[in-house]
Scaffold this motif. Structure first.
Motif, short mmCIF file in Angstrom:
data_model
loop_
_atom_site.label_atom_id
_atom_site.label_comp_id
_atom_site.label_asym_id
_atom_site.label_seq_id
_atom_site.Cartn_x
_atom_site.Cartn_y
_atom_site.Cartn_z
N PRO A 100 50.92 -27.77 71.34
CA PRO A 100 50.35 -27.14 70.14
C PRO A 100 51.39 -27.07 69.02
CG PRO A 100 49.80 -25.87 72.11
CD PRO A 100 50.81 -26.89 72.53
N TRP A 101 50.91 -27.12 67.79
CA TRP A 101 51.83 -27.06 66.64
C TRP A 101 52.60 -25.74 66.60
CZ3 TRP A 101 50.67 -23.08 63.29
CH2 TRP A 101 49.36 -22.60 63.29
N THR A 102 51.99 -24.69 67.11
CA THR A 102 52.69 -23.41 67.16
C THR A 102 53.92 -23.49 68.07
OG1 THR A 102 50.99 -22.86 68.79
CG2 THR A 102 50.77 -21.86 66.61
N CYS A 103 53.81 -24.26 69.14
CA CYS A 103 54.94 -24.40 70.05
C CYS A 103 56.05 -25.24 69.43
CB CYS A 103 54.48 -25.01 71.37
SG CYS A 103 53.42 -23.90 72.33
N THR A 104 55.67 -26.23 68.62
CA THR A 104 56.68 -26.98 67.88
C THR A 104 57.44 -26.06 66.94
OG1 THR A 104 55.38 -29.02 67.97
CG2 THR A 104 57.06 -28.87 66.25
N ASP A 105 56.71 -25.22 66.22
CA ASP A 105 57.36 -24.29 65.30
C ASP A 105 58.27 -23.31 66.04
OD1 ASP A 105 56.02 -25.48 63.23
OD2 ASP A 105 54.59 -23.85 62.91
N TRP A 106 57.78 -22.81 67.17
CA TRP A 106 58.59 -21.84 67.93
C TRP A 106 59.83 -22.51 68.49
CZ3 TRP A 106 57.43 -16.84 67.44
CH2 TRP A 106 58.15 -15.93 68.21
N ALA A 107 59.69 -23.76 68.91
CA ALA A 107 60.84 -24.50 69.42
C ALA A 107 61.89 -24.69 68.32
CB ALA A 107 60.39 -25.85 69.97
N LEU A 108 61.44 -24.94 67.10
CA LEU A 108 62.38 -25.06 65.98
C LEU A 108 63.12 -23.75 65.76
CD1 LEU A 108 60.17 -27.09 63.46
CD2 LEU A 108 62.27 -27.89 64.56
N ARG A 109 62.42 -22.64 65.89
CA ARG A 109 63.07 -21.34 65.70
C ARG A 109 64.14 -21.08 66.75
NH1 ARG A 109 58.18 -17.04 64.37
NH2 ARG A 109 56.86 -18.45 63.13
N LEU A 110 63.91 -21.59 67.95
CA LEU A 110 64.84 -21.35 69.05
C LEU A 110 66.03 -22.31 69.03
CD1 LEU A 110 62.27 -20.86 71.96
CD2 LEU A 110 63.63 -19.08 70.85
N THR A 111 65.99 -23.29 68.14
CA THR A 111 67.01 -24.33 68.11
C THR A 111 67.92 -24.17 66.90
OG1 THR A 111 65.44 -25.85 69.18
CG2 THR A 111 67.40 -26.82 68.15
N LEU A 112 69.21 -24.15 67.14
CA LEU A 112 70.17 -24.08 66.05
C LEU A 112 70.47 -25.49 65.55
CD1 LEU A 112 72.74 -21.40 67.28
CD2 LEU A 112 70.84 -21.12 65.68
N CYS A 113 70.52 -25.63 64.25
CA CYS A 113 70.82 -26.92 63.65
C CYS A 113 72.29 -27.26 63.89
CB CYS A 113 70.53 -26.88 62.15
SG CYS A 113 71.02 -28.38 61.27
#
Length: 211
Positions: A80-93
């Protein structure tokens, strides 16, 4: 199932109402207001917790980060797109050290991640993502990284978010009308209105009246 929908598992308000924490319409204080943030992020978190269960991943920061890597590495439409967004939040650039996709505009890695997330929206079927869900996703992404857009863009989506959170549709044409009024300096007046119809028909000049 390819392109599993997002933001349909968690409970959401059925009407636009004030936030008990900040007093603004619920969602408008996102993400600084804890009450608004909880109401909005619940839709994303509910899907993430479902994914964690489906993937048999135990709770924990390290486990969540590993799952985030898996989600971001998968072909578009796997999660789901929500999981993509949440994964981005959990990942540091790795480039700027901030939330991936939400760093400064000059960060190329964040720019690439933010651009890539929207491929889901462009390739999914209408059944997988409604126009209202797309608008909700845009609003939240903009407000999580307001420094990446012009101030008027952030203000426009801030005004619209309470209605999107309640499941209402705000069309692209209405977003343009709303942004025009923000650019005309009417944010304060707009913030006192309770419906989308009122927002997009407010006279551009304060001395004018509705006909």
């Amino acid at each position: 199932m390819p392109y599993p929908p997002g933001a349909r598992s968690g409970d959401r308000p059925t009407t636009v109402k004030p936030c008990p924490t900040c007093g603004e319409l619920l969602g408008r204080g996102y993400p600084a207001c804890l009450g608004c943030a909880s109401a909005v992020d619940h839709l994303w978190l509910a899907d993430w917790l479902e994914l964690r269960t489906a993937e048999r991943v135990s709770a924990g920061e390290e486990q969540d980060r590993a799952l985030a890597v898996r989600v971001l590495s998968a072909p578009v439409g796997t999660y789901p797109w929500t999981c993509t967004d949440w994964a981005l939040r959990l990942t540091l650039c790795a480039e700027c050290g901030g939330e991936l996709g939400a760093g400064p505009p000059v960060c190329p890695r964040c720019a690439a991640a933010d651009s890539a997330r929207w491929e889901w929206d462009h390739t999914a079927t209408p059944a997988a993502m409604s126009s209202a869900e797309h608008a909700l996703r845009v609003a939240v992404a903009v407000l999580r990284a307001p420094h990446r857009r012009r101030e008027a863009v952030g203000s426009t989506w801030r005004l619209a978010l309470p209605f999107l959170l309640a499941g209402e549709t705000v069309t692209p044409a209405q977003v343009r009308e709303l942004r025009t009024r923000v650019l005309a300096g009417r944010y304060g007046d707009l913030a006192r209105l309770d419906t989308v119809a009122e927002l997009v028909t407010l006279p551009l000049a304060p001395w004018r009246r509705w006909s």
